[in-house]
Design an enzyme around this catalytic site. Structure first.
Site, PDB file in Angstrom:
ATOM      1  N   HIS A  30       1.528   2.214   5.101  1.00 34.83           N
ATOM      2  CA  HIS A  30       2.513   1.154   5.371  1.00 34.83           C
ATOM      3  C   HIS A  30       3.395   1.461   6.588  1.00 34.83           C
ATOM      4  O   HIS A  30       3.527   0.655   7.500  1.00 34.83           O
ATOM      5  CB  HIS A  30       3.445   0.968   4.176  1.00 34.83           C
ATOM      6  N   ASP A  72      -3.311  -3.929   3.626  1.00 36.03           N
ATOM      7  CA  ASP A  72      -2.035  -3.223   3.557  1.00 36.03           C
ATOM      8  C   ASP A  72      -0.998  -4.322   3.375  1.00 36.03           C
ATOM      9  O   ASP A  72      -0.668  -5.040   4.321  1.00 36.03           O
ATOM     10  CB  ASP A  72      -1.792  -2.445   4.854  1.00 36.03           C
ATOM     11  N   HIS A  73      -0.518  -4.468   2.135  1.00 36.58           N
ATOM     12  CA  HIS A  73       0.285  -5.668   1.847  1.00 36.58           C
ATOM     13  C   HIS A  73       1.573  -5.710   2.665  1.00 36.58           C
ATOM     14  O   HIS A  73       2.152  -6.769   2.869  1.00 36.58           O
ATOM     15  CB  HIS A  73       0.576  -5.779   0.349  1.00 36.58           C
TER      16      HIS A  73
END
Lengths: 334, 506
Positions: free
Chosen positions: B258, B195-196
């Protein structure tokens, strides 16, 4: 600029000038971009430099340090023999971060001090330091290191950074530094910092499990230097010996001088296994047995070295141990 | 146990990756070109990668190793925002780039990959370590994992890890099914769900802020916090991703992963140690403490939106249904706002308002913690009411922290005005921040899963989001319900107004 002369420098006045400076900068920033300025300060940096030091280059170095280590910089220019005199001026170092509208500013106080006034320096600098932030003294003067007031200056600092490469007697310097460290002074030495990237190369080499397995074969370490690398050479020899000892390997360490242009090399050898790192100008040549690899390793400037030292405001166990070992190693060879 | 490298000096040496091969499925895709390859090149540029490093790109297009290298050079040149191309560094990096063409559905691909991995291990000394990165369509994740398993590549001489991009399923059941199929080949400890958002420096800074300082923790609970707002606004539309986006929507695309991860970072209990297991355990506990809403609660506590056409900044902007590849009757949410509640002693009764949307007035991601007002207004009551104490954590742009409080206005009389105490992350530390993908790739190579999402975290967040999805699926929304360039539907404002709150305009 205000010259205080023999009367000294009243810190209240300097701090008032600093406050006025921020008001002026704030108004200018507001008028120019509508966003004011941002004051940034994470430490106090006291720079002790000889009057003969290249002032413009030093200013550039400090300016380059500020974005990463915003500081209240107190620049002390040592004017040498003469009357007991202190003078100061206050100014700011500002920059505009890329892509942002608000200027960031750090404050600087420049003090000129004669040798006779050095004894007063501690009482001038301490009240000017931004409260609750570490005080890092960067002493660029080899002469000051041997003068009595240096002890008091060092004691007021959270950390003292010197560059022993500039000192004449490497062995004596190592002994004095080791004594200071034993006395509880947190030290940094740029001659040690210069070794970081290539110590890293040596460490990386032994990340290879095959080479790590051959570590126990090493029986000898030879460090050869020429030129300004004297203390670096002792550091390197001591560090390698300590690391080998940690791994249960006992090796004989020899530190000697070579010839030609300034250079430094370290060789670890034994049992048919040989690792050598040779620094020549901007290159590091790494040889393992017969395989040679050349990598670009530019000589780091003061700015890069200080960036690293300012990032470590706590005990550095590896350096402290290496310094103690280097001092012992250097004197054992006398 | 073997001996350790005695030359390491963690205080001064930069973190370095051990030797390994990274196998990228979807090597011609957008993610590889825009993010992965620039991040890997930057790691090489910073000397963070081992000499024994290689990348094997996999895609259907037939390419030679050299053609792949040329293509990746173009990508790095185009998408590296702050890294110069150094010819020598690139040449050394490019020597470690290889390519295998094939179809993920074809078992022969994995045989060829196995041969290539063996050859690369000999040539580059990668130590038998391999990181498989699935940068493909989500429908191919399980196929790729099972293909690797079928060819015996899930285990090897060194470690084997699998990185999976979101979405991790499209609901709870599919998330469980996906995990089940990945686990046929890889242990959960070797599955890295990326999950950047969690790799962003400022999201990590939330942990530093909360657990590195003693002064905020006493104020971090229901007694002092009035409510929390988490906003992830984008000013752009779907930018050519209409076909993908209309299958996902804002709730599934942003909030399920996110923003719930960010919320977990904000609201989790203090960890005993900064180790992957401790941090992920606490996040998982927090996500499991979130109230899964009944259908009635969903209707009161969530708002779906979709942008319509408008004129923004002097230019005509298409509505979502007018975007290329989008169904003109699409019911997809391009905006989602949800009021979440955490059912534990720390947060009981404190609303967490989470919103995200496309075509909002500006690009901003921030967390605003609003504190309760002073119990007694002895000064100007209006000033106190209109300017509450706020702690704002900005994730993008201009990452930093701001604390807003009231101060006396200079001059006669006791007039208060709000002031802001700012900490600007970028300017206080002028050092370049690594991109999220640099951080996360390095973590995966080093086996540090702290910033990666674990199966139980994924399932817990689907348990919270799925009831909302179910109600929205059955609801006929009157879309579009907000104009591009505005702060979303009026219903979202009403949702907060019912509790006496209002959205911030960041």
């Amino acid at each position: 600029m205000a010259a205080a002369g023999a009367e000294g420098i009243p810190p209240e006045r300097v701090l008032r000038e600093l406050a006025d400076l921020w008001i002026t900068l704030g108004k200018q920033g507001e008028a120019e971009s509508g966003t004011g300025v941002l004051r940034a300060c994470t430490l106090n940096l006291v720079v002790l430099a000889e009057a003969s030091d290249d002032a413009a280059a030093l200013e550039e170095t400090i300016a380059a340090l500020m974005p990463e280590h915003p500081a209240r910089t107190i620049m002390v220019k040592l004017s040498g023999a003469g009357e007991r005199a202190l003078a100061e001026r206050v100014y700011a170092q500002c920059w505009m971060p890329f892509g942002q509208r608000r200027q960031i500013c750090c404050e600087q106080i420049a003090i000129t001090a004669s040798d006779a006034a050095l004894a007063d320096l501690e009482s001038v600098v301490l009240p000017l330091a931004a409260p609750d932030l570490p005080v890092i003294v960067w002493s660029r003067s080899a002469r000051l290191f041997e003068m009595p007031p240096f002890g008091a200056i060092a004691r007021m600092a959270t950390k003292v950074v010197v560059d022993s490469a500039a000192f004449a007697d490497a062995k004596r310097t190592l002994r004095l530094l080791a004594e200071m460290a034993r006395g509880g002074i947190l030290l940094g030495d740029l001659a040690w910092t210069r070794l970081t990237r290539w110590r890293e190369m040596l460490a990386r080499l032994f990340e290879n499990r095959n080479y790590l397995a051959k570590l126990a074969r090493i029986s000898g370490v030879r460090v050869t230097y020429y030129g300004e690398f004297a203390t670096s050479a002792w550091y390197m020899g001591a560090w390698v010996a300590d690391a080998l000892r940690d791994a249960g390997v006992s090796a004989q360490v020899v530190v000697g001088t070579g010839s030609g242009p300034p250079s430094l090399s370290v060789e670890l050898a034994g049992g048919g296994f040989r690792v050598e790192l040779v620094r020549q100008q901007d290159r590091l040549i790494i040889t393992v047995d017969n395989a040679e690899n050349c990598t670009n390793l530019p000589q780091p400037g003061d700015c890069l070295l200080m960036r690293e030292e300012l990032g470590i405001v706590r005990r550095d166990a590896v350096f402290e141990r290496t310094l103690a070992s280097a001092a012992r190693l250097a004197y054992a060879t006398d | 146990m073997g001996i350790e490298n005695p030359f390491q000096d963690p205080l001064r040496f930069e973190r370095q990756a051990p030797e390994c091969a990274i196998v990228i499925f979807g090597a011609n895709g957008d993610l590889t070109r825009r993010k992965l390859m620039p991040a890997l090149y930057r790691l090489a540029y910073d000397r963070r990668l081992s000499a024994g490093f290689a990348v094997i790109g996999i895609s259907r297009t037939a390419l030679s190793d050299d053609q792949f290298r040329d293509k990746m050079l173009e990508s790095v040149k185009q998408f590296s925002e702050d890294t110069a191309i150094d010819a020598e560094v690139w040449a050394a990096f490019a020597r470690g780039l290889y390519y295998v063409a094939g179809d993920i559905n074809d078992a022969a691909l994995y045989q060829r990959l196995g041969q290539k991995l063996t050859a690369v291990e000999t040539e580059r000394h990668t130590g038998g370590n391999a990181l498989f990165y699935l940068s493909t369509q989500p429908s191919q994740y399980a196929l790729a994992a099972l293909g690797l398993g079928g060819a015996g590549l899930g285990k090897g001489g060194g470690w084997r890890r699998l990185v999976v991009e979101k979405p991790f399923g499209h609901d709870l059941a599919s998330a469980r099914e996906l995990s089940g199929r990945l686990h046929q080949v890889f242990d959960e400890s070797d599955v890295y769900r990326i999950d950047h958002y969690l790799g962003k420096e400022t999201v990590q800074n939330i942990l530093a802020f909360r657990f590195g300082n003693g002064i905020f923790e006493p104020l971090w609970n229901r007694r002092y916090v009035n409510h929390v707002q988490i906003t992830a606004a984008e000013s752009i539309g779907v930018e050519g991703r209409g076909a993908y986006y209309q299958e996902a929507g804002a709730l599934a695309d942003m909030i399920q992963n996110h923003l719930l991860q960010v919320m977990a970072t904000i609201a989790m209990e203090p960890v005993a140690s900064f180790r992957a297991m401790s941090v992920r355990d606490e996040k998982s506990k927090l996500l499991r403490s979130m109230r899964a809403m009944t259908p009635d609660e969903v209707r009161r506590n969530s708002v779906a939106g979709q942008y319509g056409p408008a004129r923004v900044g002097g230019q005509d902007v298409a509505g979502f249904r007018q975007e290329p590849g989008v169904d003109p009757q699409s019911p997809t949410d391009t905006y989602a706002a949800v009021t979440f509640f955490v059912e534990n002693w720390r947060w009981a009764g404190v609303p967490f308002y989470v919103r995200t949307g496309k075509r909002l007035p500006k690009r901003v991601t921030e967390i605003a913690i609003q504190y309760n007002p002073a119990p007694l207004h002895i000064f100007d009551e209006d000033a106190a009411e209109s300017a509450p104490n706020l702690l704002i954590m900005r994730i993008q742009p201009e990452e930093g922290l701001s604390l807003k409080f009231l101060s006396k206005r200079p001059g006669a009389g006791m007039t208060l005005r709000p002031v802001s105490m700012d900490f600007n992350y970028g300017s206080s530390f002028g050092e370049r921040s690594p991109s999220a993908y640099e951080t996360l790739l390095l973590d995966a190579i080093m086996g540090d899963a702290t910033l990666y999402t674990r199966q139980d975290m994924v399932e817990a967040s689907w348990s919270v989001v799925e009831p909302i999805q179910n109600v929205w699926r059955e609801t006929k929304f009157d879309f579009p319900n907000y104009a591009a360039g505005t702060w979303g539907p009026a219903a979202a404002d009403e949702m907060l107004a019912r509790r006496g709150h209002a959205w911030r305009k960041p």
